[in-house]
Design a protein around this motif. Structure first.
Motif, PDB file in Angstrom:
ATOM      1  N   GLY A 208       6.123 -18.982   5.933  1.00  9.71           N
ATOM      2  CA  GLY A 208       6.162 -19.327   4.520  1.00  9.71           C
ATOM      3  C   GLY A 208       5.227 -18.457   3.703  1.00  9.71           C
TER       4      GLY A 208
ATOM      5  N   ILE B  25       1.079 -20.289  -1.279  1.00 10.96           N
ATOM      6  CA  ILE B  25       1.471 -21.694  -1.457  1.00 10.96           C
ATOM      7  C   ILE B  25       0.775 -22.550  -0.407  1.00 10.96           C
ATOM      8  CG2 ILE B  25       3.377 -23.346  -1.340  1.00 10.96           C
ATOM      9  CD1 ILE B  25       5.208 -21.178  -2.458  1.00 10.96           C
ATOM     10  N   ASN B  26       0.767 -22.060   0.835  1.00 10.38           N
ATOM     11  CA  ASN B  26       0.101 -22.793   1.914  1.00 10.38           C
ATOM     12  C   ASN B  26      -1.379 -22.998   1.605  1.00 10.38           C
ATOM     13  OD1 ASN B  26       2.591 -22.513   3.161  1.00 10.38           O
ATOM     14  ND2 ASN B  26       1.904 -21.001   4.651  1.00 10.38           N
TER      15      ASN B  26
ATOM     16  N   ASP C 186      10.191 -18.731  -4.771  1.00 12.09           N
ATOM     17  CA  ASP C 186       9.302 -19.681  -4.105  1.00 12.09           C
ATOM     18  C   ASP C 186      10.082 -20.839  -3.498  1.00 12.09           C
ATOM     19  OD1 ASP C 186       6.949 -18.313  -4.408  1.00 12.09           O
ATOM     20  OD2 ASP C 186       6.328 -19.351  -6.223  1.00 12.09           O
TER      21      ASP C 186
ATOM     22  N   SER D 163      10.005 -21.776   0.501  1.00 12.32           N
ATOM     23  CA  SER D 163       9.636 -23.123   0.948  1.00 12.32           C
ATOM     24  C   SER D 163      10.736 -23.767   1.776  1.00 12.32           C
ATOM     25  CB  SER D 163       9.299 -23.995  -0.270  1.00 12.32           C
ATOM     26  OG  SER D 163       8.191 -23.475  -0.956  1.00 12.32           O
TER      27      SER D 163
ATOM     28  N   VAL E 126      10.283 -24.979   5.646  1.00 13.54           N
ATOM     29  CA  VAL E 126      10.330 -26.407   5.983  1.00 13.54           C
ATOM     30  C   VAL E 126      11.562 -26.770   6.799  1.00 13.54           C
ATOM     31  CG1 VAL E 126      10.445 -28.736   5.009  1.00 13.54           C
ATOM     32  CG2 VAL E 126       8.916 -27.041   3.984  1.00 13.54           C
TER      33      VAL E 126
END
Length: 198
Positions: A104, A108-109, A160, A164, A168
């Motif tokens: 990912g 963001i992580n 994004d 994601s 996921v």
């Protein structure tokens, strides 16, 4: 004992190891002992370069930002300037999603592990998204998009979102799906008189 020859090489080994560890397992799960072991840099040497773990992580993320943006730009700009280049941004993502080490978006992580918007790590994550948006804005301007700023914002959300979803759900087609949505959306950003679309 350090297994590196100079202060600059020790620092780079430290940053490389930190980036790899936090990308693979997260910031909070990565302790200083793991960083010492992976980098081969002694703890006291680490603290000569960086006062805190957060400062080390922030710098490692800055280096990742520079490298990732260089890669993304080069891959995207293989396509001809214009709408085709905008859509090629998703081809670049698709190739990235298929790599074994894909975990990912590092930014963001990292932002997800920080609660304070003023945290140095969150700031670096925000700066990365600003850099990405600026690049997309440049592509939109080159494509003679009427509302280039709006397109850059929409593209950022699609990018994004695809990253994601791929992380996921494991959906390696997420970039292709986002590209299909982008293709449908693209005509709405051109001036009403524009006829030529990809």
């Amino acid at each position: 004992m350090d297994n590196t020859d100079t202060p600059s090489s020790a620092r780079q080994s430290l940053l490389d190891a930190t980036e790899a560890l936090i990308y693979a397992g997260g910031i909070n799960a990565t302790g200083m002992d793991a960083i010492v072991k992976a980098s081969g840099v002694a703890r006291k040497t680490i603290y000569r370069h960086f006062a805190t773990k957060d400062a080390l992580v922030a710098q490692a993320l800055r280096e990742r930002d520079a490298r990732w943006m260089r890669w993304f730009s080069e891959e995207t700009c293989r396509a001809e300037p214009g709408p085709a280049r905008l859509l090629a941004s998703f081809d670049a993502l698709s190739s990235w999603f298929a790599t074994p080490g894909f975990r990912g978006c590092a930014f963001i992580n990292a932002a997800g592990e920080t609660g304070d918007p003023a945290d140095p790590i969150r700031i670096v994550a925000r700066e990365h998204k600003a850099s990405l948006r600026a690049f997309l804005l440049q592509l939109a301007i080159e494509a003679y998009i009427a509302d280039a700023d709006a397109l850059a914002g929409a593209w950022l959300i699609l990018i994004d979102g695809a990253i994601s979803v791929a992380l996921v759900t494991g959906d390696l087609q997420a970039a292709r799906r986002a590209q299909a949505m982008a293709r449908c959306l693209l005509p709405t950003f051109f001036a009403p008189t524009t006829k030529e679309l990809p």
